[in-house]
Structures are given as structure tokens and as C-alpha cells.
Write a protein that holds these residues in place. Structure first.
Motif, PDB file in Angstrom:
ATOM      1  N   ILE A  45       0.869  -1.176   0.000  1.00 26.59           N
ATOM      2  CA  ILE A  45       0.000   0.000   0.000  1.00 26.59           C
ATOM      3  C   ILE A  45       0.911   1.234   0.000  1.00 26.59           C
ATOM      4  O   ILE A  45       2.009   1.182   0.557  1.00 26.59           O
ATOM      5  N   GLN A  46       0.492   2.273  -0.689  1.00 22.31           N
ATOM      6  CA  GLN A  46       1.257   3.525  -0.630  1.00 22.31           C
ATOM      7  C   GLN A  46       0.422   4.576   0.086  1.00 22.31           C
ATOM      8  O   GLN A  46      -0.775   4.723  -0.194  1.00 22.31           O
ATOM      9  N   PHE A  47       1.062   5.303   1.015  1.00 22.70           N
ATOM     10  CA  PHE A  47       0.406   6.425   1.686  1.00 22.70           C
ATOM     11  C   PHE A  47       1.008   7.712   1.133  1.00 22.70           C
ATOM     12  O   PHE A  47       2.239   7.849   1.068  1.00 22.70           O
ATOM     13  N   TYR A  48       0.147   8.617   0.703  1.00 21.99           N
ATOM     14  CA  TYR A  48       0.604   9.903   0.153  1.00 21.99           C
ATOM     15  C   TYR A  48       0.474  10.947   1.251  1.00 21.99           C
ATOM     16  O   TYR A  48      -0.615  11.133   1.815  1.00 21.99           O
ATOM     17  N   LEU A  49       1.593  11.611   1.573  1.00 25.96           N
ATOM     18  CA  LEU A  49       1.657  12.464   2.765  1.00 25.96           C
ATOM     19  C   LEU A  49       1.828  13.946   2.417  1.00 25.96           C
ATOM     20  O   LEU A  49       2.492  14.279   1.428  1.00 25.96           O
ATOM     21  N   ARG A  50       1.253  14.779   3.280  1.00 25.00           N
ATOM     22  CA  ARG A  50       1.332  16.236   3.094  1.00 25.00           C
ATOM     23  C   ARG A  50       2.764  16.733   3.286  1.00 25.00           C
ATOM     24  O   ARG A  50       3.157  17.755   2.740  1.00 25.00           O
ATOM     25  N   GLU A  51       3.539  16.038   4.114  1.00 23.15           N
ATOM     26  CA  GLU A  51       4.950  16.392   4.323  1.00 23.15           C
ATOM     27  C   GLU A  51       5.790  15.153   4.051  1.00 23.15           C
ATOM     28  O   GLU A  51       5.309  14.039   4.223  1.00 23.15           O
ATOM     29  N   ASP A  52       7.038  15.366   3.667  1.00 21.59           N
ATOM     30  CA  ASP A  52       7.902  14.211   3.441  1.00 21.59           C
ATOM     31  C   ASP A  52       8.458  13.732   4.784  1.00 21.59           C
ATOM     32  O   ASP A  52       9.114  14.488   5.490  1.00 21.59           O
ATOM     33  N   VAL A  53       8.176  12.486   5.126  1.00 22.59           N
ATOM     34  CA  VAL A  53       8.689  11.917   6.386  1.00 22.59           C
ATOM     35  C   VAL A  53       9.749  10.906   5.984  1.00 22.59           C
ATOM     36  O   VAL A  53       9.438   9.809   5.529  1.00 22.59           O
TER      37      VAL A  53
END
Ligand SMILES: Cc1cc2nc3c(=O)[nH]c(=O)nc-3n(C[C@H](O)[C@H](O)[C@H](O)COP(=O)(O)OP(=O)(O)OC[C@H]3O[C@@H](n4cnc5c(N)ncnc54)[C@H](O)[C@@H]3O)c2cc1C
Length: 351
Positions: free
Chosen positions: A111-119
Motif C-alpha cells: 500500500i502507498q500512503f501519500y503524505l502532506r509532508e515528506d517523512v
């Protein structure tokens, strides 16, 4: 062993990671290169069956009913699909193909999670030893140097976290159900919560506010309804793309690339290669072996290189000892220790 070498030898990379999404970094350039050489691709054109005549493949029937004839045929479909192509007639010419359906598969989906900030997490893969669903992940953006996220997807996405779940039978922490009994939505929620529980503390690294969207492997298809065998409703997902796992003794069930049919070769990760792991490495080697078989048949001298495994000489005496024990019909020393451990723990349990 090869993975360990990579980790212990400072002159070699520990692991190799693509510098962009797989299609862009690898598949698309490869397709373009082959097309330049005159290869014609027919994507989304499933094959229904082989026609076998006179001990060799006489043609292919496509799912749309069209026929294809060729000088050479390369079977490169996944392990769970290949047995459909092994007709009794083909199995008579190449009995080793019959054993493919003895190979075992397991579930391992991403699964890929798309994030508002790069972690970024760490510069490599993460293994979540405490996650019930056996999660591993990689924070992609730090490696995707050849790919500009701003040019694609929703504007607010700044980071991509790819996660793989490898245990689909242990109940999770949110719904108390194994992954295979969850809906797609529940799988996403559960994995996200397991990640947060591991990563957040002492500092918070993942928050719900960071999550813009997710994309779960489309091979996981929701099923629901009454079970035919039991009086209950079975819910969850089925996996249309299980992964080959190489179990003890599986090597003899893996067919060689050159399977003895004059115009057929096999080129998939379950072909008998030097790799004891379903991987792109193994699929690549199978492709090389298939190419070499075709070259041999057509009198082409040039061959694709095959890499042998490297094993340290220090293991030789142990392997020799093991070979002798095997010939004498004795169990592997590891098996003896295991059974002793089982006996002592059983005795301990009784006490
Ligand atoms: C979640 C996950 C993570 C992984 N991570 C890694 C990794 O980090 N490194 C690594 O090396 N390996 C990894 N692997 C394993 C690797 O992806 C596989 O071993 C490899 O892709 C196998 O290649 P293949 O060519 O044998 O089969 P596939 O890549 O499965 O190709 C088979 C093709 O056959 C097509 N097909 C199916 N049915 C038909 C039909 N009837 N007619 C025509 N075509 C058909 C399919 O559409 C597919 O394109 C991972 C696998 C999974 C599931």
C-alpha cells in the motif's frame, strides 16, 4: 547469504533501490528500448491456451479468440497462472511443468500512503518487528531523485510511504481481525495505525493530518457472502496475485527454463535459478536462461551471462558433513536440535 555479504562488505551496496517509481525508472525505458529494436508489444492481451501438436507448441489462442503463431514461445506468467497452460499433452512432453502447481504461495501486498509532508524515516527500509501484520516500509521521496512529485498527483502531496504487509492471518490492533478478513478500507486504516503505533514515540512522526490519500494493491479484491461449506458469512479480500515462496524441497518442483519442448522456454521467478527467493533477480536469471536456450537452438554463439552464487569457503566443511548425513538418511543437524528443543520444552511444560 548474498544479502548478508552486501551488509557486511563496506565496498558493496547494502541494498539497491530504484531512483523513481518502477514504471518510470525501469519498465518504460526498457519497453522503449525494445520497441526501438523492433519488438511489438501487445499489452492487456491475455493468452487463453497453448495448442500443442507433435510434441511442440503449434500456436497460442488469445482470450479474444485470435490465434498467434511464432517460431519460439516464452511462458512468463505468474506461478498461479502457469498450471492453466500445462495441458495433459504438454505435460507428456515436459513432465516437469506438471510440478509447478506444487509450488507454494503466500500473501505479500503493498500500500502507498501519500503524505502532506515528506517523512524520511531512515535512509533504507524499515522493518516493524512489533507490527502484527509484519510490516516493512520505505520512504520513497529521498530516493526518487529522478522524479518530481510536484508534477503529478494532488498538489499537497510531498511524501510517499510505501508499505508491505506480509502477515495476513494475525489479528490487527484496530479491528482485531486478520488482514484477509478486512475490507480494503479497513486494511488501509489498520496498517496506518500499526505504523503510527511503532513510529510515534518518543517523538511524533506520523499524524492523521499528514495523510492525503492511499493506494492499495488492486490485486486485493473484496469478497463477501455466505460460505458454501459452513453456515457463516465470509468477508474480506481475495488475493489475485499471491507471491511464490520457496519452501524446503521446492527446488525440485521448479522447472528449468529449457523444459525440453523444442520451441518453448519458461522465464519466471519460479524457474530453477541460482536464487532461492522469488525476486526480480530470479526472474531476470530465468529470462537469461530462456534467451540462452533459444540462442542454442538457433545456433547463436553469443550468450547472456549467468551469475553463480558466492558462498564463503568456511561453510564447505559443514556442507560436506551435511551431504554425508543426507546420504546416510540422517536428519539435518538443525532438525535434531529443533526436535530436542521440542522434547525438552514439552517435558518442561509437563513439569
Ligand atoms: C509486494 C511485493 C514486493 C516485492 N519486492 C521485491 C523487491 O524489493 N525486490 C525484488 O527483487 N523482488 C520483489 N518482489 C518479487 C518480484 O516482484 C517478483 O518475483 C517478480 O516480479 C516476478 O517476475 P515475473 O516476470 O516472474 O512475473 P510477473 O512480474 O508477475 O509477470 C507476469 C506477467 O504475466 C502476465 N499474465 C498473467 N496471466 C497472463 C495471461 N493469461 N496471458 C498473458 N499474460 C499474463 C501478468 O499480467 C504479468 O505482467 C516483490 C513482490 C511483491 C508482491
Amino acid at each position: 547469504m548474498q544479502l548478508l555479504f552486501g551488509q557486511l562488505d563496506p565496498s558493496r551496496p547494502t541494498e539497491r533501490i530504484l531512483n523513481g517509481p518502477t514504471n518510470e525508472a525501469w519498465i518504460d525505458p526498457w519497453v522503449a528500448y525494445l520497441e526501438e529494436l523492433g519488438v511489438e508489444f501487445r499489452p492487456a492481451t491475455p493468452v487463453r491456451r497453448f495448442e500443442v501438436d507433435g510434441g511442440q507448441v503449434a500456436g497460442l489462442e488469445l482470450a479474444d479468440g485470435n490465434q498467434v503463431r511464432s517460431d519460439e514461445y516464452v511462458l512468463a506468467v505468474p506461478v498461479e497462472v502457469a498450471p492453466e497452460f500445462v495441458t495433459p499433452e504438454l505435460a507428456r512432453v515436459a513432465p516437469e511443468l506438471r510440478r509447478i502447481d506444487r509450488l507454494e504461495t503466500a500473501w505479500m501486498n503493498g500500500i502507498q500512503f501519500y503524505l502532506r509532508e515528506d517523512v524520511e524515516l531512515t535512509r533504507g527500509h524499515q522493518v516493524y518487528a512489533d507490527a502484527p501484520w509484519a510490516l516493512t516500509s520505505i520512504s520513497q521521496r529521498q530516493f526518487w531523485t529522478g522524479c518530481d512529485l510536484d508534477e503529478r498527483g494532488p498538489e499537497e502531496v510531498a511524501g510517499v510511504l510505501s508499505v508491505i504487509a506480509s502477515d495476513w492471518d494475525t489479528p490487527g490492533i484496530v479491528y482485531d481481525k486478520p488482514a484477509r478478513r478486512c475490507s480494503r478500507e479497513e486494511i488501509a486504516t489498520e496498517i496506518w495505525e500499526q505504523l503510527k503505533r511503532h513510529l510515534d514515540g518518543p517523538e511524533t512522526r506520523l499524524t492523521d493530518g499528514l495523510l492525503v490519500d492511499w493506494f492499495l494493491d488492486p490485486a486485493l479484491v473484496e469478497v463477501g457472502g455466505a460460505s458454501e461449506t459452513r453456515d457463516e458469512t465470509v468477508e474480506g479480500v481475495e488475493n489475485r496475485s499471491p507471491l511464490l515462496i520457496n519452501t524446503v524441497g521446492a527446488l525440485r518442483n521448479r522447472p528449468p527454463a529449457d523444459v525440453g519442448v523444442p520451441n518453448l522456454t519458461i522465464a519466471s521467478d519460479y524457474v530453477r535459478t541460482n536464487s532461492d527467493l522469488a525476486s526480480m533477480e530470479s526472474a531476470n536469471e530465468a529470462g537469461r536462461r530462456a534467451a540462452n536456450a533459444i540462442c542454442r537452438r538457433h545456433g547463436v554463439r553469443e550468450t547472456a551471462r549467468i551469475w553463480e552464487l558466492e558462498e564463503p569457503a568456511v561453510l564447505e566443511p559443514f556442507k560436506h558433513h551435511d551431504r554425508i548425513r543426507y546420504r546416510l538418511g540422517l536428519p539435518h543437524p538443525g532438525a535434531v536440535t529443533q526436535s530436542l528443543r521440542r522434547v525438552t520444552s514439552r517435558l518442561g511444560g509437563r513439569a
